[in-house]
Enzyme design. Structure first.
Site, PDB file in Angstrom:
ATOM      1  CD  GLU A  83      26.764 -10.177  14.621  1.00  9.39           C
ATOM      2  OE1 GLU A  83      25.951 -10.413  13.552  1.00  9.39           O
ATOM      3  OE2 GLU A  83      26.627 -11.060  15.619  1.00  9.39           O
ATOM      4  CD  GLU A 114      46.252  -6.161  29.674  1.00 10.49           C
ATOM      5  OE1 GLU A 114      46.850  -5.151  30.428  1.00 10.49           O
ATOM      6  OE2 GLU A 114      45.012  -6.607  29.548  1.00 10.49           O
TER       7      GLU A 114
END
Length: 299
Positions: A83, A114
């Site tokens: 953004e 992960e």
């Protein structure tokens, strides 16, 4: 590590009967827990402030900001980083997210990614991490290997390392220059850190990126003067911003915006200082992008 001892893995006594209550009661339980998040975030604002200053310093000197995480943590990072270019007209390279399993993991979980600590370091090395940069390792549990590997590597090259977690005395904080540990308590759904933990981390990343951009001069008053007016809605917003600051009519705001190729900052300076586009751009360059300073320079 015994994960059951982590706050983020404990059972919430207020939600043990959620499988037996009405829909509205269930929603109230979730909402009541969500209300606690902002207060917990408030408690770590001093640490967040330190990070904002470090990020601002880094970006001012050619450095970059990296969010590193797995699963929900990585997805929150991608949301915030993506953004920034349309909101503040930043280079996409300035704020990046490094996600376990790669960007495809944004849409579909990559099992086991992960748990690879070494890959966290490798992925940052691939991005050419330097001592100019800041790395924020995001993990609700505070023990996820991938971001821990990233922070270890960050410290090895002299980059500023930050941990963002939801447990006190987290393992990842051992490898951070600043640790942000926002303890929001057990989740409504035990261990589901996409809920309160993710909300807290989203709030903090919003604070870090937005506050940094304000301090870098990409905001005038509370208006986004560096937005990328790339579509109809954003062009209309740009005109409104120009009108709000300079008090010119709609047609004038549109004409000046066209003359600047849809850049709001030089449009404001042109109107407020009564100069042409080239002089406005020169003043902004000399003032390092700060609109107030550019206007003061010219008048």
């Amino acid at each position: 590590m015994n994960l059951s001892k982590l706050t983020t893995e404990k059972r919430n006594p207020g939600s043990v009967n959620i499988d037996q209550i009405s829909t509205i009661k269930l929603l109230q339980v979730i909402n009541n827990e969500d209300k606690k998040v902002a207060n917990k975030v408030e408690m770590v604002l001093p640490e967040v402030a330190i990070v904002v200053e470090k990020v601002m310093e880094a970006l001012s000197n050619g450095g970059r900001l990296f969010y590193v995480g797995a699963g929900t943590s990585g997805r929150i990072g991608i949301t915030d980083a993506s953004e920034c270019p349309p909101t503040f007209m930043t280079d996409p390279e300035m704020i990046q997210t490094v996600m376990a399993g790669g960007n495809t993991a944004f849409f579909q979980a990559v099992e086991g990614a992960e748990d690879n600590e070494q890959q966290g370091a490798v992925d940052l090395k691939t991005r050419g991490l330097t001592k100019k940069d800041v790395v924020i390792g995001i993990t609700a549990s505070g023990r996820t290997p991938y971001p821990i590997g990233a922070l270890k590597y960050a410290q090895s090259v002299g980059a500023y390392a930050v941990s963002l977690t939801c447990n006190k005395n987290s393992e990842i904080s051992r490898y951070a220059d600043t640790g942000i540990e926002v303890v929001v308590g057990p989740e409504v759904l035990t261990g589901s850190t996409r809920m309160k933990a993710a909300t807290a981390h989203k709030m903090i990343l919003n604070m870090i990126s937005t506050s940094t951009m304000v301090k870098l001069g990409k905001v005038y008053e509370n208006l986004m003067v560096d937005l990328h007016a790339s579509n109809y809605k954003l062009k209309e917003r740009a005109k409104s911003i120009i009108m709000e600051i300079t008090d010119v009519p709609y047609e004038k705001a549109g004409a000046v915006l066209d003359a600047t190729n849809n850049e709001v900052k030089p449009a404001i300076v042109m109107i407020e200082a009564g100069v042409d586009f080239e002089k406005a751009k020169d003043a902004l360059d000399k003032s390092k992008g700060y609109v107030r300073k550019a206007i003061e320079y010219l008048v």
